[in-house]
Design a protein around this motif. Sequence first.
Motif, short mmCIF file in Angstrom:
data_model
loop_
_atom_site.label_atom_id
_atom_site.label_comp_id
_atom_site.label_asym_id
_atom_site.label_seq_id
_atom_site.Cartn_x
_atom_site.Cartn_y
_atom_site.Cartn_z
N ILE A 94 0.87 -1.18 0.00
CA ILE A 94 0.00 0.00 0.00
C ILE A 94 0.90 1.22 0.00
CG2 ILE A 94 -1.91 1.22 1.09
CD1 ILE A 94 -2.61 -1.26 2.63
N TRP A 95 0.78 2.01 -1.02
CA TRP A 95 1.58 3.22 -1.12
C TRP A 95 0.66 4.42 -0.93
CZ3 TRP A 95 6.17 5.16 -0.81
CH2 TRP A 95 6.38 6.48 -1.23
N ARG A 96 0.97 5.26 0.06
CA ARG A 96 0.09 6.41 0.31
C ARG A 96 0.85 7.71 0.17
NH1 ARG A 96 -1.29 2.97 4.74
NH2 ARG A 96 -3.39 2.16 4.49
N GLN A 97 0.19 8.71 -0.33
CA GLN A 97 0.78 10.05 -0.34
C GLN A 97 -0.33 11.09 -0.36
OE1 GLN A 97 2.39 9.64 -4.73
NE2 GLN A 97 2.19 11.83 -4.22
N GLU A 98 0.02 12.28 0.11
CA GLU A 98 -0.94 13.38 0.03
C GLU A 98 -0.95 13.92 -1.39
OE1 GLU A 98 -0.17 16.23 3.12
OE2 GLU A 98 -1.19 14.97 4.60
N ILE A 99 -2.11 14.27 -1.86
CA ILE A 99 -2.19 14.79 -3.24
C ILE A 99 -2.87 16.15 -3.31
CG2 ILE A 99 -1.95 12.67 -4.57
CD1 ILE A 99 -5.07 12.55 -4.56
N GLY A 100 -3.05 16.80 -2.15
CA GLY A 100 -3.53 18.18 -2.17
C GLY A 100 -5.01 18.33 -2.47
N ALA A 138 -6.22 15.87 0.21
CA ALA A 138 -6.66 14.52 -0.16
C ALA A 138 -5.47 13.56 -0.08
CB ALA A 138 -7.23 14.54 -1.57
N THR A 139 -5.76 12.29 0.13
CA THR A 139 -4.69 11.28 0.08
C THR A 139 -4.99 10.28 -1.02
OG1 THR A 139 -5.77 9.93 1.76
CG2 THR A 139 -4.08 11.43 2.53
N LEU A 140 -3.91 9.79 -1.58
CA LEU A 140 -4.01 8.75 -2.60
C LEU A 140 -3.41 7.48 -2.00
CD1 LEU A 140 -4.22 7.79 -5.66
CD2 LEU A 140 -1.84 8.57 -5.87
N ALA A 141 -4.06 6.35 -2.17
CA ALA A 141 -3.48 5.07 -1.75
C ALA A 141 -3.47 4.15 -2.97
CB ALA A 141 -4.27 4.46 -0.61
N LEU A 142 -2.31 3.60 -3.27
CA LEU A 142 -2.20 2.63 -4.35
C LEU A 142 -2.03 1.25 -3.73
CD1 LEU A 142 0.33 4.51 -6.69
CD2 LEU A 142 -2.17 4.61 -6.68
N GLY A 143 -2.78 0.28 -4.20
CA GLY A 143 -2.71 -1.07 -3.63
C GLY A 143 -2.31 -2.08 -4.69
N LEU A 144 -1.55 -3.04 -4.27
CA LEU A 144 -1.02 -4.02 -5.22
C LEU A 144 -0.67 -5.30 -4.48
CD1 LEU A 144 0.10 -4.32 -8.14
CD2 LEU A 144 2.24 -3.37 -7.30
N CYS A 145 -0.96 -6.43 -5.12
CA CYS A 145 -0.54 -7.71 -4.53
C CYS A 145 0.66 -8.22 -5.34
CB CYS A 145 -1.70 -8.71 -4.60
SG CYS A 145 -1.26 -10.30 -3.91
#
Length: 473
Positions: A32-38, A143-150
Amino acid sequence: MHHPGIDLSGFLEAHAKALARARGDACPVLVIWRQEIGDVDPAGLLGSLFAPAVRAFTWISPHRGVVALGAAADFSGSGTGRFAAVRHGWEKAVRSVAAGAPGLGATPSLVGGFAFAPRPGPLPEALMWLPRVLVSREPGRPATLALGLCVRPGDTGPEEALRVAAEAAALLSSPATRPARPPSRPAGTVTEIPSGAEWKALVARAVEQIGRGRFAKAVLARQLRVSTPRAADVPAVLAALLDAQPASTVFAVAHDGHAFLGATPERLVGLHAGRAESMSLAASMPRGETPDQDARLRAALLADGKSRREQTIVTAALREAFHDVCRHVTAAGEPHVLDLPGIRHLRSHIVGEVADPETASVLDLVERLHPTPAVGGHPRAAALDWLGEAEPFDRGWYAGPVGWMTDDQEGDFAVALRSAHLHGDTATLYAGCGIVAGSDPDTELAETWLKFRPMLTALAVPAAGPAVRARPR
Ligand SMILES: C=C(O[C@H]1C=CC=C(C(=O)O)[C@@H]1O)C(=O)O
């Protein structure tokens, strides 16, 4: 809309570490990769969310907006253990998750919901998932963005990570306009299930059962099946609901060619920083045509003994469930009136601190509370037993919990009311009414139309037709 770009190098670094671990341990690893995206408004992304055959999710309340695309990993369960199965599946997965930006861990990770009853239907009886792309925002915060990957041991390189990043970039660069409302179109056929007359007979039967002491309250539902000339446009329906119902939570789950969506005024439970919150929502009354009439109806609702009993049953059940797992429980005895377009309800808030925040899970609270007597009845088992015999359809996800949760098992779930299931050119709408001693079948039937109306309007089904014109009191 201005937002910082996706930190691709950070995401790829997290992916590379996860891949090394997946290979070393010979088992899949979630990233799970998270970052703020404004400054990104989740509601502005709806237009690009609902492509055919893509899993998508929306949950927009006045306090939080969440939109999500695709699924990196599913967490499901069946039968009466479905909540615990999702809880434990996620707990186990989180222990091995490779997460970027841990400071943003209190933001949503898993999204989804549960059917009303532990039975599979067109949608699974339990489905929470880690989306590939999730955008979330609280008012006044970036806002935050979360990218998910298996990541699997056999993966050869970062191709899948690059695809996820590209999906996120495409979503974030989509025009931030809400889709236009659909033009009004002929309703096609509208079928009531059961018919008004049959449903009124069921209300009378419920009142009779209450008189015999089988239960004190049962929330009897019915369906409206609307077939339209073409499939409804999900983003347009959601945009219409957001415009018309600003105080409600607008939600949607799209899975496998099915969409389930609505605008609900009812929160099942939220758990944030160890504090659990729920609401007792029950009893209904129409809005008035003039300010004077509206004020009279408002006072009448507060003064109505039957409505107060109907709501007190819900408050008492919530209070009891809260006392089992919380300390410092406060539940206002006196309800307030919640005014919504066309309809109003009695509402009171229940708040408590979970006794053990380390081990608490919002899903444990969901399991304890669902179904509250606002959608099931009281006593729960006796009411559900009778409803199982009386309602001539399966409720599917209507009146079930729909929401999101964090890595730490906190989160928020709404009760999926004022909702519809869309499949092909058919929309199946649901509405239910709490039946107690003294309930009148005609008034209850009229109330179902009050509850159908927001969705009929959002679907642009013309408000004509004898039944839709029916007005209570
Ligand atoms: C079951 C529904 O509403 C519940 C929530 C508020 C008021 C209700 C009532 O007046 O019966 C119901 O308990 C529905 O909208 O389908």
